[in-house]
Design an enzyme around this catalytic site. Structure first.
Site, PDB file in Angstrom:
ATOM      1  N   ASP A 155      63.009   6.922  12.543  1.00 34.14           N
ATOM      2  CA  ASP A 155      61.949   6.376  13.039  1.00 34.14           C
ATOM      3  C   ASP A 155      60.698   6.915  12.945  1.00 34.14           C
ATOM      4  O   ASP A 155      60.518   8.210  12.764  1.00 34.14           O
ATOM      5  CB  ASP A 155      62.160   6.282  14.687  1.00 34.14           C
ATOM      6  CG  ASP A 155      61.370   5.238  15.518  1.00 34.14           C
ATOM      7  OD1 ASP A 155      60.697   4.302  14.639  1.00 34.14           O
ATOM      8  OD2 ASP A 155      61.218   5.178  16.569  1.00 34.14           O
ATOM      9  N   ASN A 187      65.694  -5.785  12.818  1.00 36.84           N
ATOM     10  CA  ASN A 187      64.668  -5.471  12.005  1.00 36.84           C
ATOM     11  C   ASN A 187      64.215  -6.738  11.078  1.00 36.84           C
ATOM     12  O   ASN A 187      63.071  -6.751  10.735  1.00 36.84           O
ATOM     13  CB  ASN A 187      64.775  -4.411  10.864  1.00 36.84           C
ATOM     14  CG  ASN A 187      64.841  -3.073  11.476  1.00 36.84           C
ATOM     15  OD1 ASN A 187      65.452  -2.056  11.206  1.00 36.84           O
ATOM     16  ND2 ASN A 187      64.230  -2.928  12.577  1.00 36.84           N
TER      17      ASN A 187
END
Ligand code: FPP
Length: 258
Positions: free
Chosen positions: A34, A82
């Site tokens: 991340d 996503n």
């Protein structure tokens, strides 16, 4: 990214840093990579530049894990959620995965990496699906580190898929529902036959699992670092492994008597 994974079979390997016990390394490390977007934004750059730098960090991490003796690395490259990102970013990521795979396939094979892609691969662009099939086949016999790339992966979707497959087998009379146990369930997951991760690393300081390996992380040790993924390097991996080696893993039991 310009450098392929390995340019020569005699590449320099990295020694295990002092202070790490080679006998107590995690056999399997999972990473939630991340912070690519924030890394780029802090530099006044488009988010996609962060993803490109993220690929470099992933290559670095794979190579270090391999050199230091970690048996498997599982990376969360693209989640089922996503797809909700702006179309441009999704398209960039798909094209990036293709470019990277195309370029790295030879190096992965040469370094004996065994690569697998975990997730629902059907919605991916056809070109990427073909490359995935090629990379999987070409590295299947690799005796080195196992590298799982979670692509269009979601932990809940994986559990539902496993339940559906078991239900189907039961409906066909092939399986007695009473015989379904943890082993039988795990055999229907994308990770069938693999060890569960011992250590989960999440970068960029977020304290969440984000639908990653919900079944497999049951007893994993968690290491959260503020380092943004593109900055994740040998020092950051060393810190994660030291943190891991300082944990008492009890798996629901108690510490052995002193
Ligand atoms: C999270 O950062 C990162 C991703 C969704 C993509 C990660 C993909 C790679 C590093 C490339 C992997 C490539 C291959 C071929 C396996 P973010 O965008 O959520 O960052 P932010 O939280 O700062 O916005």
């Amino acid at each position: 990214m310009s450098r392929a994974l390995a340019t020569s079979s005699t590449r320099q390997t990295h020694p295990l840093p002092a202070g790490l016990d080679p006998a107590r390394l995690p056999a399997h490390v999972a990473v939630i990579m991340d912070g690519n977007g924030r890394w780029a934004q802090r530099r006044g750059l488009p988010r996609v530049v962060g993803h490109r730098a993220g690929v470099e960090a992933l290559k670095r991490t794979l190579r270090l894990c391999s050199d230091w003796g970690v048996g498997a690395l599982t990376a969360y490259a693209f989640s089922t959620e996503n797809w909700n990102r702006p179309g441009e970013e999704v398209n960039f990521l798909m094209a990036l995965f293709e470019r990277v795979l195309q370029r790295e396939i030879e190096g992965l094979e040469r370094e004996e990496v065994c690569i697998r892609f975990l997730g629902d691969l059907e919605p991916l662009p056809l070109g990427l699906q073909n490359l995935i099939a090629k990379a999987t086949a070409r590295t299947a016999a690799g005796s080195g580190i196992r590298f799982n790339v979670c692509t269009n992966y979601g932990g809940r979707a994986e559990l539902v898929r496993a339940a559906r497959r078991l239900a189907q087998r039961a409906a066909e009379g092939e399986l007695d529902p009473a015989s379904i146990d943890e082993q039988c369930f795990a055999a229907e997951l994308h990770t069938a036959g693999q060890l569960d991760p011992d250590l989960l690393i999440r970068t960029s300081g977020e304290h969440r699992i984000s639908n990653f390996l919900l079944w497999q992380l049951a007893y994993a040790e968690l290491h959260i670092t503020d380092v943004l993924w593109p900055d994740f390097d040998g020092e950051a991996l060393h810190a994660a492994l030291l943190d891991y080696q300082n944990r008492q893993r009890r798996f629901g039991g108690v510490d052995p008597a002193p």
